[in-house]
Enzyme design. Structure first.
Site, PDB file in Angstrom:
ATOM      1  N   HIS A 102       0.888  -1.173   0.000  1.00 14.70           N
ATOM      2  CA  HIS A 102       0.000   0.000   0.000  1.00 14.70           C
ATOM      3  C   HIS A 102       0.922   1.219   0.000  1.00 14.70           C
ATOM      4  CE1 HIS A 102      -2.409  -2.930   2.391  1.00 14.70           C
ATOM      5  NE2 HIS A 102      -3.470  -2.330   1.911  1.00 14.70           N
ATOM      6  N   ASP A 105       2.239   2.082   3.377  1.00 16.19           N
ATOM      7  CA  ASP A 105       3.183   1.134   3.997  1.00 16.19           C
ATOM      8  C   ASP A 105       4.617   1.568   3.739  1.00 16.19           C
ATOM      9  OD1 ASP A 105       0.913  -0.471   4.205  1.00 16.19           O
ATOM     10  OD2 ASP A 105       1.511  -1.791   2.552  1.00 16.19           O
TER      11      ASP A 105
END
Ligand code: XLS
Ligand code: NI
Ligand code: NI
Length: 437
Positions: A102, A105
């Site tokens: 993501h 992240d």
């Protein structure tokens, strides 16, 4: 490079007799099965979020990190780069061919989207080099549209159009990065695309907004010429009480309604199927039947816990039926099997993460090998062919071509049809499957 994962050089296949806990026992990547190497059937991936972002918190742990990793402190961008180094070291030691991320992240969130994008660019520029050096490829990228408070009421289905716009801008940037990194797919998991209570929700409007959002993503994919597959990841609930992408069948109905069924497939997660009250093989078979089977998030739940525990798969027997469906479908194409799985919070050491992935990948490989042998024997297919053999006869073909009720009624009378029950042979077939396990 020295990172916390330097406990082992490279994790290799040693065979089922090996007692080396840092070796594969079933995952023999280059072994040719049903005409292609195992690695090409499985296309396994490690994910960024559970491995390098989660620090062992649960809803009962207040503050602080349980896991100690050097990138959990320090200046955020420098820490993100250190985390990237560790991540690629981890993928390489496992010989993991793919990764998934993501946006939030890999890089910190800034105070504006412009600033967040700049952070993301800085880290993904280096990720591109790391991918080149290591040969690790991107299975999929995705935008986190569920962690920040602005998304508490959904992203595409938020009551506030500004949130819709912000989410769209975020997806545009991550989709473009996914293309740049040669991602095989782009995932949309509708974490908070659902509702907590109908008392404050315009359900019909939210579905329309979600349809518009997805259509805009499809349009942008074609505009920039992204070749990967767009995937929706169904889940029935958690974090919302009711999520719109409940399961494969629901997602298919949604895609059909908005004319997107030829554009978007599904990324099916094992424990999301369980939470929806299905078996995983049901979800795989349904998506395959509807032509929308895209990719897999491999994990498992816990029979006694009704939430997304994201444990590593450890029961190959349970996965054989799903693997069989995947084989019958001809494989996952551009999809793969991403470990959306994390260690338990008492597994605080880096080796625990390596061992989780080793066991998980061995479980997938072993399940696949069993299913491939069963498939190759042809015994199951023969039994099923026999069960449906009437449909290749005259009557069956006539019905499939569109027979009317009048026509069928006169046939029954004329031919004096009086069909008798026949055994479904479930136990015989269950015993047959067990011979291959
Ligand atoms: C959460 C989901 C999530 C997606 C990616 O339950 O599985 O991790 O895979 O956003
Ligand atoms: Ni999940
Ligand atoms: Ni997932």
């Amino acid at each position: 490079m020295n990172t916390v994962y330097s406990i082992v050089d490279s994790i290799r296949y040693e065979g089922p007799q090996s007692s080396n806990r840092l070796a594969y026992r079933w995952y023999d990547a280059q072994r040719v099965v049903l005409g292609k190497p195992l690695v090409e059937w499985l296309r396994p991936a490690a994910c960024y979020w559970h491995n390098f972002c989660w620090a062992g918190q649960d809803p009962f742990a207040l503050g602080g990190n349980l896991f100690e990793r050097p990138w959990f402190s320090g200046e955020p961008l420098a820490a993100a780069q250190m985390k990237l180094d560790a991540a690629f070291d981890f993928f390489q030691r496992l010989n993991m061919p793919f990764w998934c991320f993501h946006d939030r992240d890999v890089a910190p969130e800034g105070t504006t989207l412009r600033e967040s994008n700049a952070y993301l660019d800085a880290v993904l520029e280096r990720a591109a080099l790391k991918m080149q050096d290591s040969g690790v490829q991107l299975l999929w990228g995705t935008a986190n549209l569920f962690s920040h408070g602005r998304y508490m009421g959904g992203a595409a289905t938020n009551p506030d159009p500004e949130v819709f716009a912000y989410a769209a801008a975020q997806v545009k940037h991550v989709l473009e990065w996914t293309q740049r990194l040669n991602g095989a797919n782009y995932v949309l998991w509708g974490g908070r695309e659902g509702y907590e209570t109908l008392l404050n929700t315009r359900l019909a409007a939210e579905l329309d907004h979600y349809g518009r959002f997805l259509a805009a993503v499809v349009e942008h994919k074609h505009k920039i010429g992204f070749k990967g597959t767009l995937l929706i990841e169904p889940k029935p609930q958690e974090p919302t009480k009711h999520q719109y992408d409940y399961d494969s069948a629901t997602v298919y109905g949604f895609l059909k309604r908005y004319g997107l069924e030829g554009e978007v497939k599904v990324n099916l997660e094992v424990n999301h199927a369980t939470l929806a009250g299905h078996s995983f093989e049901h979800e795989v078979a349904t998506a395959a039947a509807l032509g929308i089977l895209g990719s897999i998030d491999a994990n498992r739940g816990d029979e006694q816990l009704g939430w997304d525990t994201d444990q590593f798969p450890n029961n190959h027997v349970a996965l054989v039926p799903a693997m069989l469906e995947i084989i019958r479908y001809g494989g996952l194409g551009a999809g793969g099997m991403n470990f959306d799985a994390k260690v338990r919070r008492q597994s605080i050491e880096p080796t625990d993460q390596l061992e989780g992935h080793i066991g998980g990948l061995d479980t997938l490989a072993r399940a696949f090998l069993c299913a491939a042998a069963l498939h190759e024997s042809g015994e199951l297919d023969r039994a099923v062919d026999e069960r449906y053999s009437g449909w290749s006869g005259e009557l069956g073909r006539h019905i499939e071509a569109g027979a009317s009720l009048d026509d069928l009624a006169s046939r029954v009378h004329q031919l004096g049809l009086s069909p008798q029950p026949r055994s479904g042979r479930q136990e015989r077939l269950e015993n047959l499957v067990n011979r291959y396990i």
